[in-house]
Scaffold this active site. Structure first.
Site, short mmCIF file in Angstrom:
data_model
loop_
_atom_site.label_atom_id
_atom_site.label_comp_id
_atom_site.label_asym_id
_atom_site.label_seq_id
_atom_site.Cartn_x
_atom_site.Cartn_y
_atom_site.Cartn_z
N LYS A 7 24.13 5.32 27.33
CA LYS A 7 24.54 6.43 28.17
C LYS A 7 25.68 7.16 27.45
O LYS A 7 26.82 6.72 27.47
CB LYS A 7 25.00 5.92 29.54
CG LYS A 7 25.20 7.01 30.60
CD LYS A 7 26.58 7.60 30.51
CE LYS A 7 26.70 8.82 31.42
NZ LYS A 7 27.85 9.67 31.06
N GLU A 53 36.64 -1.09 24.88
CA GLU A 53 37.53 -0.44 23.91
C GLU A 53 38.17 0.70 24.67
O GLU A 53 37.56 1.74 24.89
CB GLU A 53 36.73 0.03 22.70
CG GLU A 53 37.60 0.26 21.47
CD GLU A 53 38.05 1.69 21.34
OE1 GLU A 53 39.21 1.99 21.73
OE2 GLU A 53 37.28 2.51 20.84
N CYS A 70 41.67 7.51 20.22
CA CYS A 70 42.44 6.47 20.91
C CYS A 70 43.39 5.74 19.97
O CYS A 70 44.34 5.10 20.42
CB CYS A 70 41.50 5.48 21.59
SG CYS A 70 40.31 4.73 20.47
N GLU A 76 48.81 8.69 27.43
CA GLU A 76 48.01 8.97 26.25
C GLU A 76 47.82 10.47 26.12
O GLU A 76 47.41 11.14 27.08
CB GLU A 76 46.66 8.25 26.35
CG GLU A 76 45.85 8.31 25.07
CD GLU A 76 44.61 7.42 25.12
OE1 GLU A 76 44.04 7.16 24.04
OE2 GLU A 76 44.22 7.00 26.22
#
Length: 474
Positions: free
Chosen positions: A166, A241, A275, A376
């Site tokens: 997906k 992750e 990331c 972030e």
């Protein structure tokens, strides 16, 4: 969509827009629970035969994938840039990374070793074997749309699992292109399946199914936590992750030119939408002004624009929400005492069309309490922070819920070992802004994830361990 070896079209479609100019790139079919359930059924049926193929045969399929990826590498790179914006240079690197993952795990399929354990009973023989977990649901993000799929599909297929992928609805086209390669090669029906549509509907169907034995997810920590909770109902294996907030530390004895290049490479590649990119730049007080000026000169030379233009280093952000987040973090930092050395604004004008461009930004005198030091960023903004001592900066670097990647620059051998051992992160780059390779495990600790991708560890999360004890006559 691609289910049970067939291309599936639905009446509902999703438009994929180029974030550099707002132009339509293509449309893809949009599915839901029904299509996902069909994909799960197809993968379940295919698992028996695929898992029983010899390692050599599974390896051969992956090696064929490698050759097709090489043949189509430039097309794939341009497709990545069109659908999510990164510079063509970064996109080509991503395609090469994709090739490397399929190549590596084509060979790892032959190295799924068990062992024989000496028994304490003379009439028993104990063997440990490893077998594929079963049907895998793989959920990938938009920022590395092709290589993230490869990091999950390659080890799963090598292990003998069947897969439902997906991809993100922001950037699904490179996944479609990958599955066209699978189809051309002739993977057995049901071995690889592609579903696209509303994330909540598709993911919920995967999570509810007892036939899906593992979920591999790359995305935000918030969504990862939700999936971990949902996995409990069927006790699924999960690989996560998740988010990161990487520190990059420049000690007083560092090679400042190397460190400045490292900041550029880590922070501004893919427009900062990684990331693992450096989100907090800690600079020793004794070299702060000198290093900051060196960095400012380099950042000011970065060229921003359509990623397909070879002269540009930085492409657009993914959408308007990303621009809003950049403005919010810059405004918050300024209100709390930071100063803008360069950038800090959205770029507009004829050369930027209708795209989502934000200028590469350095924020001097960043302090604790600013949003950017805890949230972030996922964009081209680098906060610069002074520190006085090694003990202080390690404490500050670790004082966050994330634990994915970290970096530091020094020429002191003892410090290299001392600091790398004390940083609470799954990956550490010492004088290295890109310490990632297919041969090495990739992943984080704390709230940055579970499990590893890449290296010999990358295939382990797709394998069950079975112990067999046999009682014999002697």
């Amino acid at each position: 969509m691609y289910i049970n070896g067939e291309w599936i079209q639905t009446n509902e479609t999703l438009e994929v827009i180029n974030p550099a100019n707002g132009y339509l790139v293509d449309k893809v079919s949009f599915g839901g629970s029904f299509e996902t359930s069909e994909a799960i059924l197809a993968a379940k049926r295919a698992f028996k035969d695929w898992s029983q193929l010899s390692a050599d045969n599974r390896s051969a399929y992956l090696h064929k994938t490698v050759e097709k990826l090489k043949e189509n590498s430039e097309f794939l790179a341009q497709l990545i840039t069109k659908e999510m914006g990164k510079s063509i240079h970064n996109a080509r690197y991503e395609v090469q990374s994709t090739i490397s993952f399929f190549q590596w795990f084509a060979e790892e399929s032959r190295r799924i070793y068990g062992r024989v354990i000496p028994s304490s009973a003379e009439n028993k023989r104990i063997a440990v074997t490893k077998q594929p977990v079963g049907v895998v649901g793989a959920i990938t993000p938009w920022n590395f749309p092709l290589s993230m799929a490869a990091r999950k599909l390659a080890p799963a297929l090598a292990a003998g699992c069947t897969v439902i992928l997906k991809p993100s609805k922001e950037a699904p086209l490179s996944s479609v292109a990958l599955f066209k390669i699978f189809d051309e090669i002739g993977f057995p029906k049901g071995t690889v399946n592609l579903v696209m549509g509303d994330s909540n509907t598709i993911v919920q169907t995967l999570m509810d199914s007892k036939d899906v034995r593992k979920i591999s997810f790359t995305g935000s920590t918030e969504i990862g936590k939700k999936l971990i909770r949902q996995s409990a109902d069927t006790v699924k294996r999960v690989s996560m992750e998740l988010g990161g907030h990487a520190p990059l530390i420049v000690f007083e004895d560092a090679d400042l030119d190397l460190a400045a290049e490292g900041v550029i490479q880590s922070k501004f590649a893919s427009s900062g939408q990684q990331c693992v990119c450096a989100n907090r730049i800690y600079i020793h007080d004794s070299i702060y002004e000198k290093f900051t000026e060196k960095l400012r000169e380099k950042v000011s030379q970065l060229k921003v624009g359509n990623g397909l233009d070879e002269k540009n280093n930085i492409g657009p952000l993914i959408n308007e929400s990303a621009i809003e987040k950049m403005n919010e973090q810059v405004d918050d930092a300024i209100s709390k005492g930071a100063s803008v050395l360069c950038g800090g604004v959205r770029l507009s004008g004829d050369s930027y069309d209708q795209g989502y461009f934000f200028s590469p930004t350095l924020l001097a005198d960043s302090q604790e309490g600013m949003k950017i030091l805890h949230e972030e960023t996922f964009g081209p903004i680098a906060p610069l922070i002074r520190f006085q001592s090694e003990e202080e900066v390690i404490l500050r670097a670790n004082d966050i819920e994330y634990g994915l990647a970290s970096y530091f620059y020094t020429n002191d051998l003892s410090r290299m070992y001392r600091v790398s051992e004390k940083l609470e992160y799954g990956m550490v780059g010492v004088n290295d802004a890109a310490p990632f390779s297919v041969q090495a495990p990739f992943g984080g600790i704390k709230e940055s994830g579970l499990g590893r991708e890449g290296g010999s560890e990358g295939i382990e999360d797709y394998l069950n361990i079975k112990m067999t004890s046999t009682k014999i006559k002697i």
